[in-house]
Scaffold this active site. Structure first.
Site, short mmCIF file in Angstrom:
data_model
loop_
_atom_site.label_atom_id
_atom_site.label_comp_id
_atom_site.label_asym_id
_atom_site.label_seq_id
_atom_site.Cartn_x
_atom_site.Cartn_y
_atom_site.Cartn_z
N HIS A 152 1.22 -1.02 -0.17
CA HIS A 152 0.05 -0.03 0.15
C HIS A 152 0.70 1.44 0.32
O HIS A 152 0.21 2.55 -0.50
CB HIS A 152 -1.09 -0.29 1.40
CG HIS A 152 -2.42 -1.14 1.13
ND1 HIS A 152 -2.17 -2.31 1.10
CD2 HIS A 152 -3.39 -0.55 0.93
CE1 HIS A 152 -3.18 -2.15 1.04
NE2 HIS A 152 -3.72 -1.83 0.60
N GLY A 153 2.20 1.82 0.67
CA GLY A 153 2.94 2.28 0.62
C GLY A 153 4.27 1.95 1.42
O GLY A 153 4.04 1.16 2.03
#
Length: 508
Positions: free
Chosen positions: A323-324
């Site tokens: 996700h990041g």
């Protein structure tokens, strides 16, 4: 250009549909796929045309490698091709994270050039990894270059998912759009699109005002009151739900206008009765990818119960990192990995939990985990946790391990009086609570979009038929009542489409 913008709704989409319908209904139907591909590339280039070569290069390389693997399976070629995709993803998405980590450990201060992450890179990279692995396993049919390009670049799902498996859409693309059904497909798809727009414009973007204000205040070191902390975190909890649910609905609706049925990505996740159930309902296509291509590749449950739990934890940890490039996402994934393992261990006790209690506990756990997901850094997340549990009015908390010290009794009493709503300080919170209550009622009590349209837009690979009498009364039907209701809803949406607000998952 986002789906909820004037440019898309009143310019791009009408032109695309008019030309597409013309091609389908005439002797030029063979050009329909080419038109969809061209439109998809224009849509993608609208953001930044410099990213287009990355998308086209990825499609070309993976198509060639996939065919080579299908004709002559090779572990070496598979590792090379999957590694190449992950290297490109890592270069754009994680390069800065690791360089900053090395820079911090070494004490150097070398200049680091940041790069803009191409939109949709994570999503089309994962889709092409499934293509490569299944090609190696000979689990896919022969696919033409044109059909493969449409599968990867199809603009409804290109930017933020769902992560579409080739088995779900490639055969649909090969069959082509049916001339006799195109009008009905547009009617169903447009109805789903309007509901998705309503979720985005009327709910998610409103909640974003509260959520962004609170988390900005938290990141800047401002005071965090107990009630405001809960309102801010819950605002983000429902903003993320309706924002991503909206994008998924719009992707499904627009694809249906093209005669393509995409898999659903949401199945009322906040109605989940356990963390395991939550991940069967939230971002369903990502969960399926992590299970089929990561968890099983790590050994799944084939190497003993201890290794099984380790594999679950690693899968969620990597899922969080996907996700990041931030420690907050890694910790968020780790938290969910621990919760899933704990959920499975609890299942061995076979102690029944009443459904309302199970839903409530699951929701609270998910809410607390979202704090890490949204926070700009770990310190901010910890400060928010302290405010949610103790409240800044009657707790003095510091990051560096100092014990929590409660204020005098009169401060505690005053905080609870304010929390009850009797002080002017919280008068502005009433409006926020009303909007939050409406969002919660929709998420917890009403049928989701897949249930509303289950008769006319059967979900791919998932049964979501309405289960209650009320759900069955609300299902969509091609009648005048639904036409008028959606027309009014679209009018409200148009009046509130003042500015373009990107979808949250564009960042992932």
């Amino acid at each position: 250009m986002v789906f909820s913008s004037f440019d898309f709704i009143f310019v791009f989409l009408p032109i695309f549909l008019v030309v597409n319908v013309f091609l389908i209904r005439t002797r030029f139907s063979n050009w329909a796929i080419s038109w969809i591909i061209l439109s998809s590339l224009v849509f993608y280039s609208w953001w930044d045309i410099t990213n287009l070569p990355i998308l086209l290069g990825s499609i070309f390389a993976n198509f060639i490698l996939g065919n080579q693997l299908r004709n002559k399976p090779s572990q070496v070629v598979l590792l090379f091709s999957c590694g190449g995709n992950l290297l490109v993803l890592g270069w754009f998405k994680y390069r800065l994270f690791f360089l900053n980590m090395i820079d911090g450990m070494s004490g150097s201060d070398m200049p680091i050039l940041s790069l803009i992450i191409p939109l949709g890179l994570s999503f089309f990279t994962f889709q092409q990894i499934t293509w490569l692995v299944d090609s190696h396993r000979r689990l896919r049919p022969e696919v033409s270059w044109q059909n493969y390009t449409m599968y990867i670049s199809f603009f409804p799902q290109l930017i933020a998912g769902p992560i579409v498996h080739h088995r779900d859409v490639v055969e649909q693309i090969a069959r082509g759009q049916r001339r006799e059904r195109i009008t009905f497909d547009i009617m169903v798809g447009l109805s789903i699109l309007i509901i998705g727009l309503a979720k985005k414009v009327l709910i998610a973007d409103r909640l974003a005002i509260f959520a962004n204000s609170f988390f900005s205040q938290a990141a800047s070191g401002g005071d965090l009151a107990l009630l405001n902390s809960w309102i801010g975190v819950l605002a983000y909890t429902f903003q993320l739900y309706f924002d991503f649910s909206a994008y998924s609905d719009m992707a499904i609706g627009i694809a249906r206008m093209c005669g393509i049925r995409l898999p659903i990505n949401f199945n009322s996740p906040y109605k989940a009765t356990s963390i395991i159930d939550f991940w069967r309902r939230w971002h369903i296509t990502l969960s399926a990818f992590l299970r089929d291509y990561l968890y099983i590749a790590l050994g799944g449950n084939r190497r003993g119960i201890t290794r099984r739990y380790v594999n679950i934890f690693l899968t969620m940890l990597i899922g969080g990192f996907w996700h990041g490039a931030n420690w907050t996402f890694i910790l968020w994934g780790a938290v969910h990995g621990i919760l899933i393992v704990a959920n499975q261990l609890w299942a061995y006790t076979q102690i029944p939990i009443p459904r309302p209690i199970a839903m409530g506990v699951t929701f609270i756990l998910v809410v607390f985990a979202w704090v890490l997901f949204r926070s700009s850094d770990v310190e901010t997340g910890l400060r928010i946790y302290a405010a949610m549990i103790y409240g800044s009015d009657f707790a003095h908390w510091q990051l560096l391990g100092n014990p929590i010290q409660f204020g005098p009794p009169e401060e505690i009493l005053r905080s609870f009086i304010e929390l009850a709503g009797f002080a002017p300080k919280f008068s502005g919170a009433i409006v926020q609570l009303v909007i939050l209550s409406g969002a919660a009622m929709i998420a917890f009590t009403l049928p989701n979009t897949a249930q509303l349209f289950y008769r006319f837009n059967k979900p791919v690979g998932l049964r979501v038929a309405p289960i209650s009498w009320i759900d069955r009364q609300l299902i969509w039907r091609p009648n005048i009542f639904w036409a008028l209701s959606l027309a009014i809803l679209f009018g409200l949406i148009t009046l509130n489409m003042g500015r373009e607000v990107e979808f949250l998952y564009f960042d992932f």
